[in-house]
Motif scaffolding. Structure first.
Motif, PDB file in Angstrom:
ATOM      1  N   LEU A  94       0.825  -1.200   0.000  1.00 55.89           N
ATOM      2  CA  LEU A  94       0.000   0.000   0.000  1.00 55.89           C
ATOM      3  C   LEU A  94       0.866   1.259   0.000  1.00 55.89           C
ATOM      4  CD1 LEU A  94      -2.906  -1.082   2.352  1.00 55.89           C
ATOM      5  CD2 LEU A  94      -3.099  -0.402  -0.053  1.00 55.89           C
ATOM      6  N   ALA A  95       1.984   1.221   0.707  1.00 54.30           N
ATOM      7  CA  ALA A  95       2.905   2.366   0.707  1.00 54.30           C
ATOM      8  C   ALA A  95       3.518   2.544  -0.686  1.00 54.30           C
ATOM      9  CB  ALA A  95       3.993   2.173   1.758  1.00 54.30           C
ATOM     10  N   ALA A  96       3.828   1.427  -1.362  1.00 56.12           N
ATOM     11  CA  ALA A  96       4.395   1.493  -2.706  1.00 56.12           C
ATOM     12  C   ALA A  96       3.408   2.101  -3.702  1.00 56.12           C
ATOM     13  CB  ALA A  96       4.827   0.104  -3.158  1.00 56.12           C
ATOM     14  N   ALA A  97       2.130   2.016  -3.392  1.00 58.07           N
ATOM     15  CA  ALA A  97       1.115   2.618  -4.264  1.00 58.07           C
ATOM     16  C   ALA A  97       1.292   4.132  -4.358  1.00 58.07           C
ATOM     17  CB  ALA A  97      -0.289   2.265  -3.776  1.00 58.07           C
ATOM     18  N   GLY A  98       1.981   4.714  -3.388  1.00 60.71           N
ATOM     19  CA  GLY A  98       2.281   6.142  -3.438  1.00 60.71           C
ATOM     20  C   GLY A  98       3.494   6.456  -4.303  1.00 60.71           C
TER      21      GLY A  98
END
Length: 139
Positions: free
Chosen positions: A31-35
């Motif tokens: 989910l952090a990589a989605a940023g």
């Protein structure tokens, strides 16, 4: 004295790393990589790519269970990051076993699947199984 030319069997579980299990920290990292969708490696380190690539091939039932408590927006973000990871990072190649399939299925069951998401997936990915999975799995 002859040479043994027999062909052995290949056990993918015996070679390389053992299958990974899907942990909450993995989900948080994805989910952090989605940023970081514009970054070549989605902001992931080599170690994270190796670990999360194995996690991406975790059983669909595991992904469905993880998806159940997540908000619709988080599921869309996970789908986007996993599609791009498979395109950019060979460790994430998963074909019909892509976690995108159970995540998309969860969104459809909730009647929350964004109308434009399938077009975006097909624009980004050459994985012919996305977002619906294998026809044999749906029979």
């Amino acid at each position: 004295m002859g040479v043994d030319m027999s062909v052995g069997t290949f056990d993918p579980g015996a070679a390389g790393d053992p299958p990974a299990t899907l942990a909450p920290a993995d989900l948080a990292r994805l989910l952090a990589a989605a940023g970081d969708l514009d970054a070549d490696r989605l902001g992931l380190s080599d170690h994270e790519v190796a670990r999360l690539g194995r996690v991406a091939r975790t059983d669909a039932l595991d992904w469905a269970a993880v998806a159940a408590p997540l908000a619709d927006a988080d599921l869309v973000q996970l789908i986007r990051v996993l599609v791009l990871a498979e395109v950019r990072l060979p460790e994430f190649e998963s074909g019909a076993r892509s976690p995108v399939v159970p995540l998309a299925r969860t969104l459809r069951q909730r009647d929350a699947y964004p109308a434009e998401l399938t077009a975006w997936i097909r624009e980004q990915s050459s994985n012919r199984f996305l977002p619906h999975g294998s026809l044999m799995d749906r029979l």
